[in-house]
Design a protein around this motif. Sequence first.
Motif, PDB file in Angstrom:
ATOM      1  N   GLU A   9      -5.035  17.326  28.115  1.00  0.00           N
ATOM      2  CA  GLU A   9      -5.424  16.335  27.226  1.00  0.00           C
ATOM      3  C   GLU A   9      -6.305  17.009  26.067  1.00  0.00           C
ATOM      4  O   GLU A   9      -6.224  16.265  24.882  1.00  0.00           O
ATOM      5  N   ILE A  10      -7.265  17.544  26.397  1.00  0.00           N
ATOM      6  CA  ILE A  10      -8.370  18.041  25.338  1.00  0.00           C
ATOM      7  C   ILE A  10      -7.189  19.042  24.306  1.00  0.00           C
ATOM      8  O   ILE A  10      -7.438  18.641  22.879  1.00  0.00           O
ATOM      9  N   TYR A  11      -6.479  19.732  24.754  1.00  0.00           N
ATOM     10  CA  TYR A  11      -5.523  20.516  23.907  1.00  0.00           C
ATOM     11  C   TYR A  11      -4.833  19.618  22.968  1.00  0.00           C
ATOM     12  O   TYR A  11      -4.653  19.901  21.643  1.00  0.00           O
ATOM     13  N   ILE A  12      -4.243  18.693  23.414  1.00  0.00           N
ATOM     14  CA  ILE A  12      -3.409  17.894  22.618  1.00  0.00           C
ATOM     15  C   ILE A  12      -4.255  16.885  21.551  1.00  0.00           C
ATOM     16  O   ILE A  12      -3.939  17.053  20.562  1.00  0.00           O
ATOM     17  N   ALA A  13      -5.202  16.512  21.929  1.00  0.00           N
ATOM     18  CA  ALA A  13      -6.134  15.905  21.080  1.00  0.00           C
ATOM     19  C   ALA A  13      -6.994  16.604  19.992  1.00  0.00           C
ATOM     20  O   ALA A  13      -7.036  16.362  18.857  1.00  0.00           O
ATOM     21  N   VAL A  14      -7.156  17.916  20.332  1.00  0.00           N
ATOM     22  CA  VAL A  14      -7.626  18.913  19.288  1.00  0.00           C
ATOM     23  C   VAL A  14      -6.625  19.246  18.223  1.00  0.00           C
ATOM     24  O   VAL A  14      -6.717  19.183  16.968  1.00  0.00           O
ATOM     25  N   GLN A  15      -5.223  19.303  18.793  1.00  0.00           N
ATOM     26  CA  GLN A  15      -4.137  19.594  17.941  1.00  0.00           C
ATOM     27  C   GLN A  15      -4.040  18.593  16.866  1.00  0.00           C
ATOM     28  O   GLN A  15      -3.620  18.847  15.726  1.00  0.00           O
ATOM     29  N   LYS A  46      -6.603  28.927  13.317  1.00  0.00           N
ATOM     30  CA  LYS A  46      -6.718  28.009  14.365  1.00  0.00           C
ATOM     31  C   LYS A  46      -8.088  28.251  15.271  1.00  0.00           C
ATOM     32  O   LYS A  46      -8.152  28.039  16.337  1.00  0.00           O
ATOM     33  N   THR A  47      -8.853  29.166  14.718  1.00  0.00           N
ATOM     34  CA  THR A  47     -10.063  29.470  15.302  1.00  0.00           C
ATOM     35  C   THR A  47     -10.984  28.419  15.822  1.00  0.00           C
ATOM     36  O   THR A  47     -11.442  28.509  16.941  1.00  0.00           O
ATOM     37  N   LEU A  48     -11.110  27.583  14.901  1.00  0.00           N
ATOM     38  CA  LEU A  48     -11.818  26.400  15.356  1.00  0.00           C
ATOM     39  C   LEU A  48     -11.487  25.676  16.573  1.00  0.00           C
ATOM     40  O   LEU A  48     -12.084  25.267  17.464  1.00  0.00           O
ATOM     41  N   THR A  49     -10.155  25.335  16.393  1.00  0.00           N
ATOM     42  CA  THR A  49      -9.572  24.737  17.508  1.00  0.00           C
ATOM     43  C   THR A  49      -9.478  25.402  18.989  1.00  0.00           C
ATOM     44  O   THR A  49      -9.822  24.777  19.848  1.00  0.00           O
ATOM     45  N   ASN A  50      -9.444  26.540  18.665  1.00  0.00           N
ATOM     46  CA  ASN A  50      -9.577  27.511  19.983  1.00  0.00           C
ATOM     47  C   ASN A  50     -10.535  27.545  20.468  1.00  0.00           C
ATOM     48  O   ASN A  50     -10.825  27.549  21.731  1.00  0.00           O
ATOM     49  N   VAL A  51     -11.715  27.656  19.868  1.00  0.00           N
ATOM     50  CA  VAL A  51     -13.053  27.724  20.405  1.00  0.00           C
ATOM     51  C   VAL A  51     -13.341  26.486  20.945  1.00  0.00           C
ATOM     52  O   VAL A  51     -13.952  26.423  22.057  1.00  0.00           O
ATOM     53  N   VAL A  78     -14.430  11.804  26.643  1.00  0.00           N
ATOM     54  CA  VAL A  78     -14.179  10.689  27.378  1.00  0.00           C
ATOM     55  C   VAL A  78     -12.724  10.410  27.220  1.00  0.00           C
ATOM     56  O   VAL A  78     -12.085   9.870  28.003  1.00  0.00           O
ATOM     57  N   GLY A  79     -12.020  10.611  26.089  1.00  0.00           N
ATOM     58  CA  GLY A  79     -10.623  10.274  25.792  1.00  0.00           C
ATOM     59  C   GLY A  79      -9.718  11.203  26.767  1.00  0.00           C
ATOM     60  O   GLY A  79      -8.914  10.402  27.338  1.00  0.00           O
ATOM     61  N   ALA A  80      -9.909  12.367  26.817  1.00  0.00           N
ATOM     62  CA  ALA A  80      -9.265  13.382  27.721  1.00  0.00           C
ATOM     63  C   ALA A  80      -9.578  12.889  29.026  1.00  0.00           C
ATOM     64  O   ALA A  80      -8.555  12.919  30.109  1.00  0.00           O
ATOM     65  N   GLY A  81     -10.825  12.497  29.468  1.00  0.00           N
ATOM     66  CA  GLY A  81     -11.184  12.050  31.039  1.00  0.00           C
ATOM     67  C   GLY A  81     -10.233  11.042  31.356  1.00  0.00           C
ATOM     68  O   GLY A  81      -9.878  10.957  32.590  1.00  0.00           O
ATOM     69  N   VAL A  82     -10.362   9.832  30.516  1.00  0.00           N
ATOM     70  CA  VAL A  82      -9.745   8.720  31.132  1.00  0.00           C
ATOM     71  C   VAL A  82      -8.196   8.943  31.101  1.00  0.00           C
ATOM     72  O   VAL A  82      -7.676   8.501  32.243  1.00  0.00           O
ATOM     73  N   HIS A  83      -7.451   9.624  30.171  1.00  0.00           N
ATOM     74  CA  HIS A  83      -6.099   9.803  30.345  1.00  0.00           C
ATOM     75  C   HIS A  83      -5.914  10.710  31.586  1.00  0.00           C
ATOM     76  O   HIS A  83      -4.767  10.387  32.085  1.00  0.00           O
ATOM     77  N   ALA A  84      -6.456  11.585  31.774  1.00  0.00           N
ATOM     78  CA  ALA A  84      -6.331  12.598  32.694  1.00  0.00           C
ATOM     79  C   ALA A  84      -6.613  11.838  34.326  1.00  0.00           C
ATOM     80  O   ALA A  84      -5.930  12.019  35.230  1.00  0.00           O
ATOM     81  N   ALA A  85      -7.407  11.104  34.267  1.00  0.00           N
ATOM     82  CA  ALA A  85      -7.757  10.298  35.787  1.00  0.00           C
ATOM     83  C   ALA A  85      -6.482   9.213  36.072  1.00  0.00           C
ATOM     84  O   ALA A  85      -6.392   9.204  36.971  1.00  0.00           O
ATOM     85  N   VAL A  86      -5.969   8.579  34.934  1.00  0.00           N
ATOM     86  CA  VAL A  86      -4.775   7.948  35.307  1.00  0.00           C
ATOM     87  C   VAL A  86      -3.620   8.733  35.557  1.00  0.00           C
ATOM     88  O   VAL A  86      -2.877   8.604  36.523  1.00  0.00           O
ATOM     89  N   ARG A  87      -3.395   9.899  34.744  1.00  0.00           N
ATOM     90  CA  ARG A  87      -2.193  10.789  35.396  1.00  0.00           C
ATOM     91  C   ARG A  87      -2.313  11.167  36.554  1.00  0.00           C
ATOM     92  O   ARG A  87      -1.187  11.461  36.972  1.00  0.00           O
TER      93      ARG A  87
END
Length: 374
Positions: free
Chosen positions: A232-238, A272-277, A296-305
Amino acid sequence: MEFVDTFEYHRSTPEICFDTYVRSRRIELGESLQSKTKIYLDIKYWIYFRDVLLGRKTEGPLYDAYHILDSLCESGEVVCPISEDIFYEILKQNDHQTLASSIELMDRFSKGICIASQSERIQAEILYFYYRYTKQERELYSPDVLVWTKINDPIMCGFPSGIGFNEKESLVIKKAFFDQMWFSSLSEVCNVIGLDSLVQLPKMSDFSHLLNTDNLERRESFSSFKQVFLDEIYIAVQEMSEPLKDGMEYMYRKETGRSLTDEERAEQRDDKTLTNVVCNLFRLGKAGDNFPTLKVGAGVHAAVRVDKKRTFEANDYYDFRHAQAAVPYCDYLFTEKNLRHLLRTNSLSYDVEYECNVISKPKEVLDALSKIRS
């Protein structure tokens, strides 16, 4: 709407560019809010309190809570900031009386304060991290200060371009128009737009079924909560990659006084340095207190998944965005039972981590407000 005349001031300060002026307004506002108790109301509580304002609810804990909150907001001890998502949820009402009363209540409890859009908060958090840890010699303001703005700022689509005026006068017009929006109430602006036009704005589609279908197809590949969280973090950062690069380019112009060449811009867009960091910091567990909106966004989505008994529902889109706005930046979140439970699960415990009191029961809301008053 009362006319805000700042034209002569801006004519006398042509050296202040528009971005610098807006930033100074936000810093001044953000610093003034540091000593106030910030309570984020989700749509459920705005509607509850609107019914008290309309005289539809005349007793009970929510009636009492309304009057305490009204007193606290009037005294300046408390502010109930709204967000773009709250505003668009309020527009689901087709009845002009209830819509007008809701907008009036927002002015009353928010005092014109709004939290910046989600993409703007994420951009501010990541750029703050970049300058904080590269130890560049510059004046830094934390996102706690920079995420606050006025209600009409994110609602307005743009500013007049000053067609027919020279560049200097166009800047004056642009800054003066910003001031007009900054000092006008939401009710005043909505009256100019017209309630008929507001209720006809496009509504967010329900795409929960798409999330549930995707979740069923991928669930067998879920090995742990951490893995889903990192996905979820990767998707949001992308999704934020372009705004982030825009932010970096803006900072480059501010620091050097020059714009990127086409070649430099193309090279930066491929970097993509900053997104990879950012992704690696979460993967290694070293994100610390950085990037709260992302976390928080990644956490609530992951908790439901990962919860096989839970599916995404239509209101989750707004509920999750409310959590991302409220939990990192407000002292209280008055919300739905389901979201309260989700935020307080063992895998998240965001109420503890961010010291945000997440409350769903009306009696507990009354107790919390009574405690603040005393």
